[in-house]
Design an enzyme around this catalytic site. Structure first.
Site, mmCIF file in Angstrom:
data_model
loop_
_atom_site.group_PDB
_atom_site.id
_atom_site.type_symbol
_atom_site.label_atom_id
_atom_site.label_comp_id
_atom_site.label_asym_id
_atom_site.label_seq_id
_atom_site.Cartn_x
_atom_site.Cartn_y
_atom_site.Cartn_z
ATOM 1 N N GLY A 44 0.781 -1.240 0.000
ATOM 2 C CA GLY A 44 0.000 0.000 0.000
ATOM 3 C C GLY A 44 0.806 1.278 0.000
ATOM 4 N N CYS A 45 2.050 1.232 -0.412
ATOM 5 C CA CYS A 45 2.825 2.466 -0.495
ATOM 6 C C CYS A 45 2.934 2.911 -1.950
ATOM 7 C CB CYS A 45 4.223 2.242 0.065
ATOM 8 S SG CYS A 45 4.187 1.565 1.721
ATOM 9 N N MET A 46 3.115 4.209 -2.136
ATOM 10 C CA MET A 46 3.218 4.749 -3.490
ATOM 11 C C MET A 46 4.526 4.297 -4.138
ATOM 12 S SD MET A 46 1.296 8.320 -3.648
ATOM 13 C CE MET A 46 2.506 9.393 -2.905
#
Ligand code: PLP
Ligand code: PLP
Lengths: 149, 422, 422, 149
Positions: free
Chosen positions: A53-55
């Site tokens: 869920g990280c960019m």
């Protein structure tokens, strides 16, 4: 309760002394730049260590020695690499019990107002991960994830 | 309407002189904002455009002076609000050169417009064994609705290709067409690369094999307007918030015979003729597809936006933006390490780029701290990222209110990003 | 939250004294409008409510000072706008007493909320031979989506009855329940009769046979608030424009295990996890159900509306409205020839009526010319009209800004209508 | 071009003389009230004569005598009954050709500003129906509808 680790104090003091948001932002970049590829070898940049869920991609490892947790991490983006380095450095060397006492206030004291909320949320998520590592007594990100299901 | 006034790249742009950009900028209150103490350079209009005062005021005025639910109202406010609301339908028909206002359906976004077509026309007319064609540059909004429908029905999705410059490959598209092709769903402008697709030619070719054509005009109409009758597409969708209108409003244009052949989408008030537990009948298009209380104030705001761009003139807007694009392209190309992603001949004012040796997220973050708002990531076009073999881009997308100063600030910020990150 | 402070009908109303109605009216700019030279008496809030200045200003402020598309944005405005936008989700969760903000899905209207449940939960879990129950008082929005789904699947729709007073018949409802019942879709308040339905008891009974329960709370939440955990329903929907918020925004609440079991509704940006032509995966609720650019400014406006009614206090609003209802009921009952349609014991502040020897359209037209805005017709509840054997009613529906003067003006206008029409 | 029929002139003059919108509105009600049930007997209030898409029910008939069209109509709402009476009266006795020359301006001259737009639209629709009757040489509403398909 504020004094966690010497590293934490160093970072907090350094950021406190800087009173310009732009320069704090650049400080984080500098920390990120100092992380060398060999500090977190390619062999560790594997899916089981990948946070979700990280960019940008973020890998995290926990090494347990004498009941204390030593975190290390890496990212393909410099700013995130800097944040991971600060977080891992600040909260390494703590026992499970000490980890459980950490609160969002400890992260906030690092003075990261230069970051977007989304990044700050990311830092809080990282803190939660550290605490989970503590409870699980180590392991990998992937194991933490499957435990929580 | 699609004609772009040629500009002279050397001297900056002739058209920019004719178009009084500083006066235009006055119309947009948000441009006066300071970001981290720096004046805002807004280069994220591709994600959503800022609103001119007239749009903000139209919404405001509606709520303050004549708001009421529309249709079937016997009282004064309801009539007044219905009149203003319905008049926008005609205005949009004129703007798109639709046959009549009855070809214009109000939706909540272009995403809904496309899902509507998928779940009504698509669910009725597509069968197992059929094929539909989308392109490699599509936004998720023009991919996922078809995949969801595919799960329900089981047709095939073929993908039309681009080359490494981001140019649409018409020949390989032709090769995909066959009597099995029932629909071509394609954008007229890539939101990532700026590539303008030859949708008129695509439509002609698709019609030759009997396929219907849906054009996702979300980006195209903003930069170049559209003439749906000239294009001859069966459906054309766009979204209000990118054309300087409010959020929460989208448009679906459809040819009347196609619309008439379609069952309703959502059920509820307004779209019915007569409801009873023994059987319900539905209204004619466009109302058949508009269930429930519509986005009243948003329609009215969109009307003000369409009037605003019409008054400025789509040709003038295009010419102005093309001038900026040429200027930005020239300056960015000259920066060492900057790689422009998407080099099609015919482009709208969108520039995606990467800086060698940096991660796009870092670049965008540094730009942000210079007051330069860009977007970074896959831009809801992951298949395109996969095709290009990249994780994302930094995208600077221009609107009618950007000026050369904005480009200069972008260039300076890129310089700063290189200093800090490399 | 649902508790209504008792009022003393004789003396007008005690509660109205506590609630400073004249100050409240100041918050609604439209109430200063003149209609045909007469001051506006707005008794059509059941169709759509007017907006307080704080709601209008919230929308305004968003567009003027921090507007940007939300989610995934790396720049300042995008972050700020996302923060304000997402914080509303939590605010609404608190207002409804939902388990968490993740139970709150943003839609474009309650009509969309119900269609969403029909086409995701319904399409997945309902089969031929199953039964669902709706009631005779439902709005078309809670009938037609089920009929459209019925056409696709072929289950049975059973109809729970009311008596001639408009009172819900719990016993006959019980008799409809069986293990075949998979869903009860029912409103908590009739938009025509004002009848409040015993939805908590209905939910308990439905759960006993293993059915899920969807409550159409469009009218109920406006007049009495809701506690979804106390109610224990599986879904609860309402619409922003009736609770003093903007148009173009609706809410769907769902229990998390039920939401997790549902496939996506519309496809597009934001609702996906990863898109590729070989397979696409979706986000968790609530995002799975929110495709494309959401109604950003409308969500923010709804947040302001929810804050406004919360600050006034739902109990105070209920008490005030109940005072008006009692007052209006008393006066209208005393007018010869006026027949009040719907005489349930537990009613929200909605009065439908007819005047003997007149057509409701004529009555509403005369009322309108006196500056009194009411609604006339079937109110999107044709099956209810059929049940009552009438073509329509004139409906006066009260909002938190109405006062006794409005009731007096209504009474005078009815007198005029009788003079002119009989 | 304005002078269509004596009835039309009468209505237009009467409404012009009233300079208060409320009173114009009441005038229409009065016209409606004067229409008696027997003017348009129950036997004519049947589906084939029913106009579609009105808030109240409207029936219309066209009787052709000597090439001229004589309209009559009815509604269950008084105001609409008044409007139908005015429209039917105003434009009765005209030939097909004369009917085709009618424009929305002729309806507008009747000065019906007191009416909601929706009602005004309804009047325009009625005018269109008259013209269609003209072209079809009479018949019923239902026949007009099926012809246009
Ligand atoms: C009980 C009820 N349900 C549903 C609706 C539909 O609301 P909307 O048109 O905003 O979707 C209404 C209002 O018209 C209503 O009163
Ligand atoms: C080409 C294209 N299609 C569709 C969309 C979806 O628009 P919306 O999110 O307003 O539905 C966008 C914008 O994000 C776009 O650029």
């Amino acid at each position: 309760m504020n004094s966690i680790t010497p590293q934490y104090e160093d970072y907090a003091d350094a950021l406190e002394m800087i009173d310009d948001e732009d320069m704090r932002f650049e400080y984080i970049i500098d920390v990120g730049k100092k992380v060398k590829d060999e500090d977190f070898p390619e062999a560790l940049r594997i899916d089981p260590n990948l946070m979700h869920g990280c960019m940008s991609r973020v890998w995290l490892c926990d090494e347990v020695r004498d009941g204390k947790h030593y975190f290390s991490g890496f990212s393909d983006a410099i700013i995130v690499k800097g944040l991971v380095a600060m977080m891992a450095g600040s909260f390494s060397g703590l026992t499970t019990d000490q980890l459980q006492e950490l609160t969002t206030g400890h992260v906030r004291r690092l003075n990261l107002g230069a970051l977007t909320t989304q990044r700050q949320v990311g830092m809080m998520a990282m803190l939660e991960t550290f605490k989970k590592f503590g409870l699980a007594g180590g392991g990998t990100i992937a194991q933490l994830r499957s435990d929580s299901v | 309407m699609n004609k772009i006034v040629p500009i002279d790249i050397q001297s900056g742009s002739n058209s920019m002189d004719a178009y009084d950009i500083e006066r235009v900028r006055e119309d947009f209150p948000i441009l006066k904002q300071q970001i981290y103490g720096k004046s805002l350079v807004f280069l994220d209009s591709g994600a959503s455009a800022q609103k001119p005062q007239v749009v903000i005021d139209a919404v405001h005025e509606c709520y303050e002076t004549y708001y009421s639910n529309v249709h079937r109202g016997a009282h004064f406010l309801s009539q007044k609000c219905t009149d203003v609301y319905e008049q926008v339908r005609g205005q949009i028909a004129t703007f798109m050169n639709a046959q009549s206002e009855n070809n214009v359906i109000f939706t909540s976004s272009v995403t809904e417009s496309i899902n509507l077509v998928a779940q009504t026309w698509g669910r009725k007319f597509l069968k197992k064994g059929d094929q539909i064609i989308v392109s490699e540059v599509e936004h998720h909004a023009n991919i996922v609705p078809w995949q969801l429908l595919q799960d329900q029905i089981g047709f095939d999705i073929k993908v039309a290709k681009i080359d490494d410059q981001g140019e649409f490959l018409l020949d390989t598209f032709k090769a995909l067409l066959s009597p099995k092709t029932k629909l071509v769903a394609i954008t007229d402008c890539s939101n990532v690369l700026g590539t303008m697709l030859p949708v008129k030619e695509i439509t002609r070719l698709a019609h030759e094999v009997g396929a219907k054509v849906l054009v996702d005009g979300t980006q195209g109409i903003v930069h170049n307007g559209v003439d749906v009758q000239d294009l001859d597409c069966d459906f054309y969708g766009f979204t209000g918030h990118k054309i300087y209108g409010p959020t929460g409003i989208g448009i679906l244009y459809g040819k009347m015979d196609v619309l008439k052949s379609m069952p309703p989408y959502q059920g509820g008030g307004d779209m019915i003729d007569k409801v009873s537990f023994s059987g319900t009948t539905f209204q004619e298009p466009p109302y058949r597809f508009e269930a429930g209380t519509p986005p009243i104030a948003q329609v009215i705001g969109l009307g003000a936006a369409i009037k605003y761009v019409s008054d400025l003139g789509m040709e003038n807007i295009s010419a102005h933006e093309q001038g900026l694009l040429a200027y930005a392209n020239e300056l960015l190309s000259a920066i060492e390490g900057v790689q422009i992603i998407g080099q099609a001949k015919d482009k709208a004012a969108i520039i995606s780029f990467l800086i060698e040796g940096t991660h796009p997220f870092d670049v965008a973050a540094v730009l942000d701290r210079q007051g330069v708002a860009t977007r970074v990531g896959h831009h809801c076009a992951e298949p395109l990222m996969d095709r290009l073999g990249i994780v994302g881009t930094v995208r600077a997308s221009f609107g009618l209110y950007n000026n050369k100063d904005d480009v200069d600030r972008l260039v300076a910020a890129i310089g700063r990003a290189k200093e800090l990150l490399i």
